[in-house]
Design an enzyme around this catalytic site. Structure first.
Site, PDB file in Angstrom:
ATOM      1  N   ASP A   1       0.909  -1.071  -0.280  1.00 21.90           N
ATOM      2  CA  ASP A   1      -0.155   0.074   0.118  1.00 21.90           C
ATOM      3  C   ASP A   1       0.903   1.206  -0.009  1.00 21.90           C
ATOM      4  O   ASP A   1       2.016   1.254   0.605  1.00 21.90           O
ATOM      5  CB  ASP A   1      -0.941   0.012   1.320  1.00 21.90           C
ATOM      6  CG  ASP A   1      -1.941  -0.939   1.342  1.00 21.90           C
ATOM      7  OD1 ASP A   1      -2.372  -1.273   0.245  1.00 21.90           O
ATOM      8  OD2 ASP A   1      -2.222  -1.523   2.230  1.00 21.90           O
TER       9      ASP A   1
ATOM     10  N   ASP B   1      -6.915  -1.450  -5.135  1.00 17.68           N
ATOM     11  CA  ASP B   1      -8.087  -1.017  -4.284  1.00 17.68           C
ATOM     12  C   ASP B   1      -9.046   0.087  -4.856  1.00 17.68           C
ATOM     13  O   ASP B   1     -10.235  -0.055  -4.886  1.00 17.68           O
ATOM     14  CB  ASP B   1      -7.524  -0.454  -2.839  1.00 17.68           C
ATOM     15  CG  ASP B   1      -6.668  -1.527  -2.017  1.00 17.68           C
ATOM     16  OD1 ASP B   1      -7.016  -2.605  -2.198  1.00 17.68           O
ATOM     17  OD2 ASP B   1      -5.981  -0.965  -1.519  1.00 17.68           O
TER      18      ASP B   1
END
Length: 157
Positions: A114, A132
């Protein structure tokens, strides 16, 4: 037939963009470890999340999360193949591409990379990645497509 092509294009775009950005982030992990401000309220970071959305299910074996995601991808691929219009196929493709991007990370690192960190003062939204974004975008497109059809508009095949 052409509808599936739209879905496959969405999948390839989501997966390619995700993997390319994660490669750049991973190659610069040391520089990003403390976060690099881009503009007020947003910085780039380097994190590895062994859970799912918002860090839920952290500590669950990586292979179990990867297997679950792959099972969902198979189901979504069937739905994409049955899609009746381009928007629906694209939406499924984005979700599939996003899921596969995170599965690729789990297979390589046992966790998901991330790097997008949005915040207001000391409150940070959980960091996320382009996979995402693709999943959320695909789900929103599915909702919009269903609302379009529910209002009596024809499919856009």
């Amino acid at each position: 037939m052409f509808t599936r092509t739209t879905g496959l294009a969405g999948m390839a775009t989501a997966l390619g963009a995700d993997q390319a950005t994660k490669a750049v982030v991973s190659a610069n992990s040391a520089a990003l470890a403390g976060g690099v401000p881009v503009f007020p309220g947003f910085k780039l970071v380097f994190l590895r999340n062994d859970g799912v959305t918002f860090g839920l299910l952290g500590g669950v074996p990586w292979w179990a999360l990867a297997a679950l995601a792959l099972a969902i991808v198979v189901w979504l691929a069937v739905l994409m193949a049955r899609a009746t219009d381009h928007l629906e196929a694209l939406a499924y493709g984005l979700v599939i591409g996003g899921a596969l991007g995170n599965v690729a990370d789990r297979l390589r690192y046992g966790a998901v990379t991330d790097f997008l960190d949005f915040y207001v003062r000391d409150w940070h939204w959980p960091a996320f990645n382009l996979s995402d974004v693709a999943v959320v975008g695909g789900v929103l497109l599915l909702l919009l497509q269903q609302a379009w059809v529910a209002r009596g508009h024809k499919h856009s095949s």
